[in-house]
Scaffold this motif. Structure first.
Motif, PDB file in Angstrom:
ATOM      1  N   TYR A 156       0.138  -1.273   0.118  1.00  0.00           N
ATOM      2  CA  TYR A 156       0.160   0.041   0.258  1.00  0.00           C
ATOM      3  C   TYR A 156       0.985   0.707   0.161  1.00  0.00           C
ATOM      4  O   TYR A 156       0.184   2.632  -0.422  1.00  0.00           O
ATOM      5  N   ALA A 157       1.880   1.358   0.305  1.00  0.00           N
ATOM      6  CA  ALA A 157       2.950   2.777   0.070  1.00  0.00           C
ATOM      7  C   ALA A 157       3.294   3.311  -1.249  1.00  0.00           C
ATOM      8  O   ALA A 157       3.253   4.308  -0.713  1.00  0.00           O
ATOM      9  N   PRO A 158       3.183   2.466  -2.111  1.00  0.00           N
ATOM     10  CA  PRO A 158       3.322   2.987  -3.205  1.00  0.00           C
ATOM     11  C   PRO A 158       1.999   4.017  -3.268  1.00  0.00           C
ATOM     12  O   PRO A 158       2.001   5.362  -4.003  1.00  0.00           O
ATOM     13  N   ARG A 159       0.791   3.621  -2.570  1.00  0.00           N
ATOM     14  CA  ARG A 159      -0.475   4.783  -3.038  1.00  0.00           C
ATOM     15  C   ARG A 159      -0.087   6.000  -2.448  1.00  0.00           C
ATOM     16  O   ARG A 159      -1.247   7.192  -2.939  1.00  0.00           O
ATOM     17  N   ILE A 160       0.422   5.850  -1.436  1.00  0.00           N
ATOM     18  CA  ILE A 160       0.585   7.056  -0.784  1.00  0.00           C
ATOM     19  C   ILE A 160       1.197   8.179  -1.333  1.00  0.00           C
ATOM     20  O   ILE A 160       1.911   8.930  -1.602  1.00  0.00           O
ATOM     21  N   ALA A 161       2.733   7.513  -1.322  1.00  0.00           N
ATOM     22  CA  ALA A 161       4.035   7.433  -2.803  1.00  0.00           C
ATOM     23  C   ALA A 161       2.924   8.585  -3.418  1.00  0.00           C
ATOM     24  O   ALA A 161       3.988   9.672  -4.472  1.00  0.00           O
ATOM     25  N   ARG A 162       2.143   7.318  -4.333  1.00  0.00           N
ATOM     26  CA  ARG A 162       1.769   8.527  -5.568  1.00  0.00           C
ATOM     27  C   ARG A 162       1.228   9.947  -5.862  1.00  0.00           C
ATOM     28  O   ARG A 162       0.981  11.047  -5.926  1.00  0.00           O
ATOM     29  N   ILE A 163      -0.082  10.153  -4.423  1.00  0.00           N
ATOM     30  CA  ILE A 163      -0.547  11.169  -3.988  1.00  0.00           C
ATOM     31  C   ILE A 163       0.549  12.446  -3.488  1.00  0.00           C
ATOM     32  O   ILE A 163       0.007  13.208  -3.319  1.00  0.00           O
ATOM     33  N   VAL A 164       1.106  11.430  -2.826  1.00  0.00           N
ATOM     34  CA  VAL A 164       2.498  12.338  -2.107  1.00  0.00           C
ATOM     35  C   VAL A 164       2.648  13.489  -3.431  1.00  0.00           C
ATOM     36  O   VAL A 164       3.076  14.384  -3.302  1.00  0.00           O
ATOM     37  N   ARG A 165       3.804  12.661  -4.012  1.00  0.00           N
ATOM     38  CA  ARG A 165       4.534  12.962  -5.218  1.00  0.00           C
ATOM     39  C   ARG A 165       3.855  14.045  -6.185  1.00  0.00           C
ATOM     40  O   ARG A 165       4.375  15.119  -6.609  1.00  0.00           O
ATOM     41  N   ALA A 166       1.986  13.345  -6.396  1.00  0.00           N
ATOM     42  CA  ALA A 166       1.976  14.366  -7.273  1.00  0.00           C
ATOM     43  C   ALA A 166       1.402  15.951  -6.391  1.00  0.00           C
ATOM     44  O   ALA A 166       1.389  17.032  -6.652  1.00  0.00           O
ATOM     45  N   SER A 167       0.964  15.594  -5.478  1.00  0.00           N
ATOM     46  CA  SER A 167       1.173  16.971  -4.941  1.00  0.00           C
ATOM     47  C   SER A 167       2.116  17.968  -4.159  1.00  0.00           C
ATOM     48  O   SER A 167       2.195  19.309  -4.389  1.00  0.00           O
TER      49      SER A 167
END
Lengths: 286, 327
Positions: A156-167
């Protein structure tokens, strides 16, 4: 659009949340589940009881509210203790995957040179089916509670990573980040005070969902027999054990199944409520 | 006379984009004398914001030199540059997006002090209170969030933040453009007061020549990343020696609509920076363009004391005007 929303006043999200009764009800339900799982066994109000052949598969009634299992143990008592593990795994995964995801996402969003390699790794990991990846990791490293938590965090870490990267990519270009650089603020401080602080709400929302997904995934893994050690009860393991008696003692899978469904559903509704409350663009017309 | 605080020499900034190279700033040279306010004017896309950012190395220059108080800062390693940054600050155009909405005003203003480890918590609070007072706000405002303030107040917060490190040089990037006219005047007067009190040197970036004329000692006119004309504010206003400056001047609205004036409105749009015209970049819109303008870039043509025009025909076009002004 993004700039405008990040420049918005911090919403007083308590007010916004309490305008959404469904979310409040769901929050109360979830808190009750947590409280029941952790407080009742601790206060000695329920107990699992020893094994007893005479009492095996007793249907729910006055003696055993939720019946007794194939070994004659109290289902209610086991359900609550199992809930501690299931909820603990959910929380552990939500916390660890958020921490890892935040770190990867901030680095990918902030340092352009690392963005492409990190993003490709994230994409690759998200291309795996969730349960398959977790299943292989647990199969490789062994079924302890910590390994299950770590395996699901990897999932599940990639889901968070994606959101954080985009923001991060959006916020990095805002004038206040440039101002911070002009003021001599060092990059790690900028990443925390200026970027992370402004993206906490989407992370919180996503972490709530991951909490729910992780509980479901844990139940799935346990049901498949590759979860935690079967001697530690979890809701998934209880469903798995009850499966054999599905025609004679339906209640054995009914109650742990309902516990999973109820906690996941309430968490999802809380997550939805949080997202609506924290993102004014999705605000309902009232 | 000692050297100017900022000396810009052949400064260029190129951006590489998929469709080609953009020369946002191209071979610009000028000085910003100590204690002066230099106005930098130009249309949108003229590179004035990029130039301002480059002076603080918020944008890395692609070529040329910037000397700050004699030190070439273009080649400074990052650690040394960080020490230099204390001496130069920037005030932004948009007073909302330049303030982090999650930080209290006190923390916003103290950011620079914290970054350089100046003072303890209590000392920083005192410092912030003094700064708030200096920009016309009150110390009670410290614990509020930026959204509780009006545009003008937020711009004052931005100014207080820039002043916290006691810089010598400030880039004000369109710092009043987003404000109401009445608030603009207040903020401009605040900047003038602060200049006086703290002996600040400023680069004031604007697209509004009337504001620049009010505030500045020296004016530099930028077009497509090139310098068109630079000179004392009075001369740029009264006897501009470049067709572009004339056109900009004639676009300033006058209070009397019946006043006679010679208007030379510009035709067409600013050309693409990917493919700027050869020779003088202004020639495609210049009412006085001649064949010689297409050949080779126009060098600096001195037209008066500290006054240069980057137009090959400046002597022919405006020689008599400028001469008359000096006699």
């Amino acid at each position: 659009m993004a700039a405008a929303s990040t420049a918005m006043a911090p919403p007083s999200f308590r007010n916004l949340l309490f305008q959404r009764p469904a979310a409040v009800v769901a929050l109360v339900v979830f808190v009750l589940i947590v409280a029941a799982c952790f407080l009742l066994p601790m206060l000695g109000l329920t107990e699992i009881g020893g094994m007893s052949v005479r009492k095996r598969l007793t249907p729910p009634g006055a003696e055993y509210w939720l019946g007794a299992d194939a070994f004659g143990r109290d289902v209610l008592g086991r359900l609550l203790v199992a809930g501690q593990t299931s909820l603990g795994i959910g929380l552990g995964v939500a916390v660890i995957s958020s921490a890892v995801g935040i770190l990867i996402g901030l680095v990918a969003g902030f340092f352009r040179r690392l963005d492409t390699p990190l993003s490709r790794v994230i994409d690759a990991m998200m291309a795996f089916p969730d349960i398959l990846l977790a299943l292989s990791l647990v199969a490789i490293f062994g079924g302890t509670m910590m390994n299950v938590i770590l395996a699901l965090s990897v999932v599940y870490a990639p889901r968070i990573a994606r959101i954080v990267r985009a923001s991060t990519l959006v916020i990095r270009e805002l004038p206040y980040v440039e101002a911070a650089r002009a003021l001599g603020t060092r990059t790690p401080t900028i990443m925390v005070t200026h970027v992370l602080r402004n993206i906490m709400s989407p992370i919180l929302v996503q972490a709530t969902f991951i909490f729910a997904y992780a509980m479901l995934a844990e139940a799935g893994l346990s049901f498949l027999g590759v979860g935690v050690d079967p001697r530690t009860p979890t809701w998934g393991i209880m469903v798995n054990e009850g499966r054999q008696y599905i025609d004679t003692a339906f209640f054995l899978i009914l109650f742990p199944g309902a516990a999973i469904a109820l906690s996941v559903l309430s968490l999802q509704i809380v997550g939805d409520g949080l997202r609506d409350a924290l993102d004014p663009r999705l605000a309902k017309e009232t | 006379m000692s050297h100017a605080l900022i000396q810009i020499r052949n400064l260029s900034k190129r951006f590489h984009t998929p469709s080609g190279t953009v020369h946002a700033v191209d071979d610009v040279s000028f000085d910003i004398p100590r204690g002066s306010i230099t106005g930098l004017v130009g249309e949108s896309g003229s590179g004035k914001t990029t130039l301002g950012r480059t002076l603080l190395r918020l944008v890395e220059p692609s070529g040329g030199q910037i000397r700050f108080d004699g030190t070439d800062i273009t080649s400074l390693p990052n650690a040394k540059m960080r020490d230099m940054r204390r001496r130069m600050q920037i005030i932004f155009q948009d007073p909302m997006s330049s303030l982090n909405p999650r930080l209290k005003v006190g923390d916003l203003i103290a950011e620079g002090l914290r970054a350089y480890g100046i003072g303890n918590r209590a000392e920083r609070r005192d410092r912030v209170a003094a700064l708030l007072d200096e920009v016309g706000l009150s110390a009670d405002h410290m614990d509020r969030y930026p959204h509780a303030f009006s545009g003008g107040q937020r711009q004052r917060i931005g100014i207080a933040r820039a002043l916290a490190l006691e810089p010598e040089f400030i880039v004000a990037d369109e710092s009043v453009s987003a404000l109401d006219v009445s608030i603009q005047a207040q903020v401009l007067n605040l900047l003038l007061d602060l200049r006086e009190k703290r002996n600040l040197t400023m680069l004031f970036i604007a697209h509004d020549l009337s504001v620049v004329n009010y505030l500045c000692d020296q004016v530099a006119v930028l077009y497509l990343g090139r310098l068109m004309e630079i000179g004392p504010a009075g001369a740029i206003h009264k006897t501009p020696a470049h067709p572009y400056t004339r056109a900009l001047n004639s676009a300033i609205p006058l209070p009397d609509p019946r006043a006679a004036r010679d208007r030379t409105p510009l035709q067409g749009d600013i050309p693409s920076q990917l493919n700027p015209p050869s020779g003088c970049v202004f020639r495609t819109r210049c009412p006085h363009a001649a064949p010689i303008c297409a050949a080779g870039s126009p060098g600096a043509h001195p037209v008066g004391p500290d006054h240069q025009s980057y137009c090959k025909r400046t002597e022919k076009l405006y020689g008599h005007d400028v001469a008359a002004a000096h006699t």
